[in-house]
Design a protein around this motif. Sequence first.
Motif, PDB file in Angstrom:
ATOM      1  N   GLY A   1     -20.193 -16.843 -14.320  1.00 37.74           N
ATOM      2  CA  GLY A   1     -21.161 -15.762 -14.393  1.00 37.74           C
ATOM      3  C   GLY A   1     -20.653 -14.599 -15.219  1.00 37.74           C
ATOM      4  N   TYR A   2     -21.597 -13.868 -15.783  1.00 37.01           N
ATOM      5  CA  TYR A   2     -21.299 -12.674 -16.568  1.00 37.01           C
ATOM      6  C   TYR A   2     -22.171 -11.537 -16.037  1.00 37.01           C
ATOM      7  N   VAL A   3     -21.555 -10.439 -15.643  1.00 32.09           N
ATOM      8  CA  VAL A   3     -22.284  -9.301 -15.090  1.00 32.09           C
ATOM      9  C   VAL A   3     -22.839  -8.474 -16.244  1.00 32.09           C
ATOM     10  N   ALA A   4     -24.161  -8.531 -16.400  1.00 32.24           N
ATOM     11  CA  ALA A   4     -24.802  -7.797 -17.487  1.00 32.24           C
ATOM     12  C   ALA A   4     -24.979  -6.320 -17.152  1.00 32.24           C
TER      13      ALA A   4
ATOM     14  N   PHE B   1     -16.720 -14.332 -14.309  1.00 32.10           N
ATOM     15  CA  PHE B   1     -15.983 -15.140 -13.334  1.00 32.10           C
ATOM     16  C   PHE B   1     -16.292 -16.616 -13.546  1.00 32.10           C
ATOM     17  N   ARG B   2     -15.463 -17.458 -12.923  1.00 28.20           N
ATOM     18  CA  ARG B   2     -15.686 -18.898 -12.945  1.00 28.20           C
ATOM     19  C   ARG B   2     -15.010 -19.526 -11.735  1.00 28.20           C
ATOM     20  N   PHE B   3     -15.630 -20.562 -11.164  1.00 28.74           N
ATOM     21  CA  PHE B   3     -15.007 -21.306 -10.073  1.00 28.74           C
ATOM     22  C   PHE B   3     -15.574 -22.716 -10.048  1.00 28.74           C
ATOM     23  N   ASP B   4     -14.862 -23.604  -9.394  1.00 29.96           N
ATOM     24  CA  ASP B   4     -15.232 -25.018  -9.412  1.00 29.96           C
ATOM     25  C   ASP B   4     -15.174 -25.598  -8.002  1.00 29.96           C
TER      26      ASP B   4
ATOM     27  N   VAL C   1     -24.267 -19.544 -14.865  1.00 25.68           N
ATOM     28  CA  VAL C   1     -24.302 -20.905 -15.415  1.00 25.68           C
ATOM     29  C   VAL C   1     -23.799 -21.874 -14.357  1.00 25.68           C
ATOM     30  N   VAL C   2     -24.545 -22.963 -14.147  1.00 26.50           N
ATOM     31  CA  VAL C   2     -24.199 -23.951 -13.132  1.00 26.50           C
ATOM     32  C   VAL C   2     -24.203 -25.332 -13.751  1.00 26.50           C
ATOM     33  N   SER C   3     -23.150 -26.102 -13.504  1.00 28.03           N
ATOM     34  CA  SER C   3     -23.044 -27.460 -14.019  1.00 28.03           C
ATOM     35  C   SER C   3     -22.556 -28.410 -12.930  1.00 28.03           C
ATOM     36  N   PRO C   4     -23.306 -29.474 -12.609  1.00 28.38           N
ATOM     37  CA  PRO C   4     -24.625 -29.815 -13.168  1.00 28.38           C
ATOM     38  C   PRO C   4     -25.709 -28.949 -12.580  1.00 28.38           C
ATOM     39  N   PRO C   5     -26.930 -28.988 -13.126  1.00 30.25           N
ATOM     40  CA  PRO C   5     -28.035 -28.156 -12.601  1.00 30.25           C
ATOM     41  C   PRO C   5     -28.294 -28.433 -11.126  1.00 30.25           C
ATOM     42  N   VAL C   6     -28.616 -27.403 -10.378  1.00 33.62           N
ATOM     43  CA  VAL C   6     -28.919 -27.554  -8.952  1.00 33.62           C
ATOM     44  C   VAL C   6     -30.354 -27.208  -8.609  1.00 33.62           C
ATOM     45  N   TYR C   7     -31.061 -26.521  -9.502  1.00 33.68           N
ATOM     46  CA  TYR C   7     -32.462 -26.192  -9.229  1.00 33.68           C
ATOM     47  C   TYR C   7     -33.303 -27.420  -9.511  1.00 33.68           C
TER      48      TYR C   7
END
Length: 213
Positions: free
Chosen positions: A161-164, A185-188, A207-213
């Motif tokens: 994620g990026y805080v805009a 940030f990033r986590f797995d 950003v999410v990989s793979p998509p969850v929605y």
Amino acid sequence: MKFGTHFSPRAISTENLALPSTAIRPEQETAERLLAGDIRALRKARGLTLAEIGLRLGRSVGWVSQVERGLSMPSLGDLRAFAELFGVPVSLFFSHDVPVESERGVVVRAGSRRSLGTSESGLVEELLSPDLGGSFEMLRSVFAPGAELKTEARRPTEEAGYVASGTFEIEIAGVWHRLGEGDSFRFDGKPFRWRNPGAEPAVVIWVVSPPVY
């Protein structure tokens, strides 16, 4: 994260109406293909088989397979059932028309994003990706002041994620991190929670990989 605008349905049920193939417009075919891809992506993201989907919806495996291939169009009732099964808002299956053929599946204009969630939940998200295909999805997440995810979440994904704008706090594997505009940030696959301790909305590109929605 699950956590307006008038939508035009991607697919109109032809359950009680038989149309000759010549009556199907190119843009309708594109909409049907995108809808089919979204349903297939959601099923795979949840690790469900065609048989399991059919059983839960009370439909045949053949029908589910045809929906995923764009050969059968689900009715509005079917879309509501899919939404409940996948745990997503039914609005996910609706979108604005994309008037420029070359932009379909490639570009998402600011006024044509699919909105997810409600202001009452404290989190409103917009899908920045053209669809749910591919190896990741990108979201614009707006966290209301004071909103928080109280129950720890964990899913088999890699996320960043990026805080805009605003102030955003995220707990990853038991450690809280306070982030401001421009931080990322990033986590797995780790457990996480979040909260907005500020007096202004926090906007995070997620950003999410793979998509969850």
